[in-house]
Design a protein around this motif. Structure first.
Motif, PDB file in Angstrom:
ATOM      1  N   LYS A 124      87.484 110.855  -2.193  1.00  0.00           N
ATOM      2  CA  LYS A 124      88.038 109.528  -2.446  1.00  0.00           C
ATOM      3  C   LYS A 124      89.456 109.599  -3.007  1.00  0.00           C
ATOM      4  O   LYS A 124      90.229 108.654  -2.836  1.00  0.00           O
ATOM      5  N   CYS A 125      89.769 110.686  -3.682  1.00  0.00           N
ATOM      6  CA  CYS A 125      91.053 110.788  -4.366  1.00  0.00           C
ATOM      7  C   CYS A 125      92.126 111.456  -3.521  1.00  0.00           C
ATOM      8  O   CYS A 125      93.318 111.212  -3.727  1.00  0.00           O
ATOM      9  N   TYR A 133      92.238 110.591 -15.425  1.00  0.00           N
ATOM     10  CA  TYR A 133      93.102 111.757 -15.256  1.00  0.00           C
ATOM     11  C   TYR A 133      93.831 112.101 -16.553  1.00  0.00           C
ATOM     12  O   TYR A 133      93.992 113.259 -16.903  1.00  0.00           O
ATOM     13  N   VAL A 160      96.838 108.195  -7.592  1.00  0.00           N
ATOM     14  CA  VAL A 160      96.484 107.960  -8.976  1.00  0.00           C
ATOM     15  C   VAL A 160      97.123 106.640  -9.384  1.00  0.00           C
ATOM     16  O   VAL A 160      98.088 106.191  -8.748  1.00  0.00           O
ATOM     17  N   PRO A 208     101.212 113.196  -7.761  1.00  0.00           N
ATOM     18  CA  PRO A 208     100.574 112.276  -6.820  1.00  0.00           C
ATOM     19  C   PRO A 208     101.523 111.896  -5.682  1.00  0.00           C
ATOM     20  O   PRO A 208     102.747 111.802  -5.868  1.00  0.00           O
ATOM     21  N   ARG A 258      91.872 108.041 -11.269  1.00  0.00           N
ATOM     22  CA  ARG A 258      91.722 108.385  -9.863  1.00  0.00           C
ATOM     23  C   ARG A 258      90.925 107.285  -9.147  1.00  0.00           C
ATOM     24  O   ARG A 258      90.181 106.537  -9.788  1.00  0.00           O
ATOM     25  N   PRO A 259      91.033 107.164  -7.821  1.00  0.00           N
ATOM     26  CA  PRO A 259      90.280 106.130  -7.107  1.00  0.00           C
ATOM     27  C   PRO A 259      88.767 106.215  -7.299  1.00  0.00           C
ATOM     28  O   PRO A 259      88.076 105.194  -7.221  1.00  0.00           O
ATOM     29  N   CYS A 260      88.249 107.407  -7.593  1.00  0.00           N
ATOM     30  CA  CYS A 260      86.806 107.553  -7.774  1.00  0.00           C
ATOM     31  C   CYS A 260      86.363 107.165  -9.178  1.00  0.00           C
ATOM     32  O   CYS A 260      85.171 107.123  -9.461  1.00  0.00           O
ATOM     33  N   ASP A 317      97.523 112.130  -2.120  1.00  0.00           N
ATOM     34  CA  ASP A 317      96.886 112.205  -3.435  1.00  0.00           C
ATOM     35  C   ASP A 317      97.256 110.946  -4.213  1.00  0.00           C
ATOM     36  O   ASP A 317      98.441 110.624  -4.371  1.00  0.00           O
TER      37      ASP A 317
END
Length: 534
Positions: free
Chosen positions: A292-293, A470, A310, A500, A464-466, A308
């Motif tokens: 997902k990230c 971070y 964030v 990112p 992070r998207p999940c 990537d």
């Protein structure tokens, strides 16, 4: 004398649980951890005789025959309820409990300042309580060994030398969270799970344990000085200590803290050092890259590229704001700014305060303080209770004062947070329309004062998207865009971090404007995405 197989098995099992108690009273020539001593201590013999209903003379005969087997038997990892009941019923009158906490070694391990090679015999014992997961709260003894050569005292969790507490390399089975309280390692893990997965507070963890696990109905002995009830502070100390020990174990270092002083402040410096190290070096999550990230793409020509992602997030509402740390909860200023106690609390006024007040002799300033004090009374108290019931903290309110018809009026409105626009780290945005009906006409001068502690603005986190956090940082004045830029760049530049490809931010346009002016090449290959839904 004839004994059944069950009696022999019970003798071996009970005696194996008392190996350290059997070995410690022996004279030095007889003290060899690898060999069983020739004679049982009288208290141990009396306990075994009482528990097994065997005459004392036969107990010594059993020891003569079975001592080698006893010494070769490992202490069972799980406690048998039968054994626990035997110790509770027969051991207490001899000063023997199922749990007796010794230092891990019977020898002095101070390799730099001591030549002693003989086992330690000078001991200090004290009553303690052990909080376990499977067997509830249990009375126990803790034995400390003292080296007469280097004056080092060895406890179950740590050694003490010259006022410094040095924890052992391995995480102990029972973590000491008070002078007379220990918590089992498995129980600490269960509290961590309850807090992370069940949204338990430390108070509820303590309450849950005391009502469902601790077995308070099984009263402690009359001569025991300590309650079997766990306290909230002990839950927090257990969580902090376990985290610090695990961190030190990963770093291959030993945890060292002051042995004297207040328990509440004992681990503060160690926690600050750990946080500072993580800020400089990053946390394990900097290497995180799930499906997902990080997305991997292959174009028509076969070139593989990755994305990537964030995004910074502000802690929503008052839950992520907190008072800035001070020596005590009653302080308004840190020791470095203690001189401000004598200066009027109204912003912009530098006159001395009237004794017993926080403001100067100015009538308007005095009335402002009275209005602030009155807020904790009558109708304001009811409003605050309503706000707290709806998970709003009235201490986070924005407050100001205006002179309306020659009378001081106080205005408050719930803190609305920030959308990342103000770039002054000390700026605070106030709404133009307060919730009070007595709002004066536009143009009245707003007065502000610092009667209590300042609070941080928010906890800024990179997510992070999940959902993995971070990094995090505290913003004290406002969520200034420049602060978010600095925080993101710093967090993504630690060793092992990956810059990112995309940064999702609710005010990405304002960030882009500042980056163009700053001409910072670090951001040249980072795409900015405006999050319109945040």
């Amino acid at each position: 004398m004839s004994l059944s197989f069950g009696e022999i098995s019970t003798f071996i099992r009970l005696a194996s649980l008392l190996k350290r108690d059997i070995l410690q009273p022996q004279p030095l020539p007889e003290t060899d951890p690898d060999q069983p001593p020739a004679v049982l201590p009288p208290s141990i013999a009396a306990f075994l005789s009482d528990a097994l209903h065997i005459s004392p003379s036969n107990i010594f005969l059993c020891w003569e025959v079975l001592k080698e087997e006893v010494w070769a038997t490992a202490v069972p990892e799980e406690t048998k309820q039968e054994d626990l009941e035997i110790f509770r019923s027969h051991g207490r009158k001899y000063g023997i409990t199922y749990y007796t906490l010794y230092p891990p070694s019977a020898y002095c391990t101070n390799m730099t300042g001591c030549d002693r090679t003989k086992p330690l015999k000078q001991e200090k014992t004290r009553q303690v309580v052990v909080f376990t997961l499977a067997n509830g709260a249990q009375p126990a003894w803790a034995v400390n060994l003292v080296c007469t050569e280097c004056k080092t005292t060895y406890h179950n969790n740590f050694s003490v030398c010259q006022g410094t507490r040095t924890y052992y390399e391995d995480i102990p089975q029972f973590l000491q969270v008070g002078e007379h309280q220990f918590v089992e390692d498995h129980l600490v893990d269960s509290w961590v799970g309850m807090i992370l997965l069940g949204w338990f507070s430390a108070s509820n963890c303590a309450r849950h344990y005391s009502t469902t696990i601790s077995r308070l109905d099984e009263a402690s002995p009359d001569e025991w000085r300590f309650t079997l009830k766990v306290e909230m502070e002990q839950v927090w100390d257990a969580l902090v200590l376990k985290s610090l020990l695990e961190d030190c174990q990963q770093q291959s270092i030993l945890l060292q803290v002051p042995h004297t002083g207040d328990q509440a402040e004992r681990f503060t410096t160690a926690m600050q050092e750990r946080n500072e190290r993580i800020v400089r070096q990053g946390q394990p999550e900097v290497l995180h890259a799930c499906d997902k990230c990080m997305r991997v793409f292959e174009d028509k020509s076969g070139v593989i590229s990755e994305s990537d992602i964030v995004g910074p997030r502000e802690g929503s509402g008052a839950c992520m704001r907190r008072p800035q740390p001070l020596s005590t909860t009653k302080d308004r200023f840190c020791p470095n700014h203690a001189s401000f106690y004598n200066i009027c609390a109204v912003n912009g006024c530098d006159r001395l305060v009237v004794p017993g007040c926080k403001t100067c002799s100015d009538v308007v300033h005095q009335d402002m303080e009275k209005k602030y004090t009155a807020r904790g009374q009558a109708f304001f108290t009811l409003q605050d209770r309503y706000r707290k019931a709806n998970q709003q903290d009235p201490d986070d309110d924005d407050q100001w004062y205006e002179l309306v018809d020659n009378q001081v009026k106080m205005f408050t409105t719930p803190n609305s947070g920030s959308i990342g626009q103000p770039d002054d780290p000390n700026a605070i945005t106030y709404p133009t329309t307060p919730t009070c009906d007595s709002k004066s006409e536009e143009g009245n001068k707003k007065l502000k004062a610092q009667f209590g502690r300042r609070r941080t603005h928010n906890k800024q986190i990179l997510v992070r998207p999940c959902g993995i956090i971070y990094a995090r940082a505290t913003l004290y004045g406002a969520e200034a865009v420049s602060n978010v830029i600095h925080f993101t760049k710093t967090a993504c530049s630690v060793p092992g971090a990956h810059k990112p490809d995309l940064l999702v931010y609710n005010t990405a346009c304002a960030m882009a404007e500042q980056l163009v002016k700053a001409k910072d090449q670090w951001w040249d290959d980072v795409g900015l995405v405006a999050d319109v839904f945040q």
